[in-house]
Scaffold this motif. Structure first.
Motif, mmCIF file in Angstrom:
data_model
loop_
_atom_site.group_PDB
_atom_site.id
_atom_site.type_symbol
_atom_site.label_atom_id
_atom_site.label_comp_id
_atom_site.label_asym_id
_atom_site.label_seq_id
_atom_site.Cartn_x
_atom_site.Cartn_y
_atom_site.Cartn_z
ATOM 1 N N GLY A 1 -33.284 -71.507 43.178
ATOM 2 C CA GLY A 1 -33.679 -71.851 44.544
ATOM 3 C C GLY A 1 -34.923 -72.716 44.590
ATOM 4 N N ILE A 2 -35.878 -72.421 43.713
ATOM 5 C CA ILE A 2 -37.102 -73.233 43.651
ATOM 6 C C ILE A 2 -36.771 -74.668 43.238
ATOM 7 C CG2 ILE A 2 -39.289 -73.528 42.419
ATOM 8 C CD1 ILE A 2 -39.446 -70.455 42.236
ATOM 9 N N VAL A 3 -35.901 -74.799 42.219
ATOM 10 C CA VAL A 3 -35.513 -76.133 41.751
ATOM 11 C C VAL A 3 -34.770 -76.893 42.852
ATOM 12 C CG1 VAL A 3 -34.065 -77.375 40.103
ATOM 13 C CG2 VAL A 3 -35.426 -75.428 39.334
ATOM 14 N N VAL A 4 -33.847 -76.216 43.540
ATOM 15 C CA VAL A 4 -33.081 -76.868 44.604
ATOM 16 C C VAL A 4 -33.996 -77.299 45.742
ATOM 17 C CG1 VAL A 4 -31.314 -76.497 46.374
ATOM 18 C CG2 VAL A 4 -30.922 -75.703 44.031
ATOM 19 N N THR A 5 -34.974 -76.463 46.068
ATOM 20 C CA THR A 5 -35.925 -76.822 47.125
ATOM 21 C C THR A 5 -36.717 -78.067 46.736
ATOM 22 O OG1 THR A 5 -36.144 -74.499 47.809
ATOM 23 C CG2 THR A 5 -37.889 -76.016 48.496
ATOM 24 N N ALA A 6 -37.082 -78.168 45.463
ATOM 25 C CA ALA A 6 -37.888 -79.296 44.998
ATOM 26 C C ALA A 6 -37.073 -80.569 44.803
ATOM 27 C CB ALA A 6 -38.593 -78.918 43.695
ATOM 28 N N LEU A 7 -35.857 -80.444 44.264
ATOM 29 C CA LEU A 7 -35.078 -81.627 43.869
ATOM 30 C C LEU A 7 -33.883 -81.926 44.768
ATOM 31 C CD1 LEU A 7 -35.047 -81.080 39.978
ATOM 32 C CD2 LEU A 7 -36.689 -82.370 41.366
#
Length: 438
Positions: A130-136
């Motif tokens: 989720g953190i990666v999806v939020t960032a990228l």
């Protein structure tokens, strides 16, 4: 209000605006996530959401040996966490994920502590995703796990459990047959919410039949009588074992697909762009899963059953989900309710899981169909074929002192092998030759 929902500049927290007079929904109108009907009607719709999630959410702990009341408690707490994380913009109930049935069943012999460790690990990885999806952005998911890979993993998770279902049927074939027949008839002949409750109603019919024909032991009957009406849920502490974690982690693929699919479904129904909520939704579900695993509950996911309720009622109010979550938490403190659930006999479970496990397997096929995955492509065909047989045959190999089973080998294998196979095909094999001919 038109049939097109107005998109607020900011998500609401608890200040739901009253829709119209709070009593009626005009032709072509819908109740937006930041709106509500009168509290009486909102409570009624919230109860429908409880009924919709009930059968599936309770079936997971019943099949895996988890405490029913504890799982119900953290489904309610997880739902509240999800609503807060998405600022009430993404109406959803977080119930027990069927994807956890296979790894939790496979690791039952290691004890509930090891099972909970696997649940926590899966939730932690989902938070990271989720953190990666939020960032990228959401496109990163499609790049790492294209539909050809995702479909194969979902299919093998469901079909891996086929022997468990048939073994339960063989223990009580008549009870299993009655349960299966009831589910099939209600699914095919039922309409609206009746059809959506086919599993719950079928299990209820099977349980009543078992009770009246002596299919439920005297010990189980005594346990129901002895259970208190009010009491605390049963809590357990997690333990972390590499084997249990490795078997459970492939579930993350299913959780990603379910959460992203839920965002897309709600966006379509509410006619809003909710892509910015994909990352927060994944993080919220991951956090809810970690919280549940840390105390004795099963992992959570967004529920398609509740999407059906929204489509039927045209009420997308997040207030109704707060009602549903609150009611689930209250039920969790009624031990007698959990005792009744734990008396469901093997035959009833067998009849229900023949349908459920098959549905999970075919969901993988549906992913292929919806995304037009070509099985004439040798990369897609070969990678899926190997992964499916490893999963269905429950290929079990030791890595040192750790025994890894078919779900782990099939899922991890296709995630690692697929990009390498695709590169070889495109740059060395037939794919490169075909481009040269063009």
């Amino acid at each position: 209000m038109s049939n097109h929902l107005k998109s607020p500049e900011h998500g609401s927290w608890f200040g739901w605006a009253l829709h119209g007079d709070g009593k009626t929904i005009g032709f072509g109108e819908v109740v937006a996530p930041e709106e509500r009907l009168s509290w009486g009607r909102t409570i009624g719709i919230g109860m429908q959401h409880v009924i919709a999630m009930f059968g599936a959410t309770l079936l997971v702990p019943t099949l895996t040996g988890f405490p029913v009341n504890t799982t119900l408690l953290f489904s309610g707490v997880g739902t509240i966490l999800f609503l807060l994380a998405t600022r009430n913009r993404l109406p959803s109930y977080l119930g027990s994920s069927f994807a956890f049935i296979a790894p939790l069943t496979a690791t039952q012999a290691q004890g509930i502590g090891a099972q909970l460790g696997g649940v926590i690990a899966a939730g932690a990885v989902l938070i990271a995703v989720g953190i990666v999806v939020t960032a990228l952005g959401r496109g990163v998911i499609d790049a790492v796990m294209p539909p050809a890979v995702t479909g194969a993993i979902v299919a093998l998770i469901g079909l891996n459990l086929a022997p468990t279902a048939t073994a339960n049927v063989e223990k009580q074939p008549l009870i299993a047959g009655v349960t299966l027949l009831a589910i099939v008839l209600i699914t095919v002949a039922g309409r609206g919410m009746l059809g959506r409750l086919a599993i719950l109603l079928g299990v209820t019919i099977g349980w009543v039949f078992a009770w009246t024909t002596g299919g439920i032991s005297s010990e189980s009957r005594e346990a129901i009588a002895a259970a208190r009406w009010v009491g605390l849920p049963q809590f357990h502490q997690p333990e972390f074992h590499l084997a249990a974690v490795a078997v459970t982690l492939p579930v993350v693929v299913v959780l990603i697909a379910e959460n992203v699919g839920h965002v897309k479904a709600v966006a379509t129904m509410t006619q809003r762009n909710l892509d910015d909520l994909a990352g927060p939704a994944l993080m919220a579900d991951g956090a809810a899963t970690v919280l549940a695993g840390g105390c004795g509950g099963s992992g959570t996911t967004t529920y398609a059953e509740n999407i059906g309720v929204m489509a039927a009622t045209r009420v997308y109010s997040s207030a109704a989900y707060w009602v549903a979550a609150t009611f689930a938490i209250i039920l969790a403190f009624i031990p007698k309710f959990g005792a009744v659930i734990l008396t469901i006999p093997a035959g009833v479970l067998g009849g229900a899981t023949i349908v459920l496990y098959g549905m999970i397997g075919l969901l993988g096929v549906r992913i292929w169909q919806d995304n037009k995955v070509k099985l004439t492509d040798p990369v897609n065909l070969t990678a899926a074929a190997v992964a499916l047989v490893a999963g269905i045959g429950n290929l079990t190999l030791n890595v040192g002192s750790i025994a890894l089973e078919g779900i782990a080998w099939g899922s991890v294998g296709i995630i690692v092998a697929y990009p390498a196979m695709r590169w070889l095909y495109d740059h060395v094999g037939e794919g490169q030759q075909s481009r040269q001919l063009d």
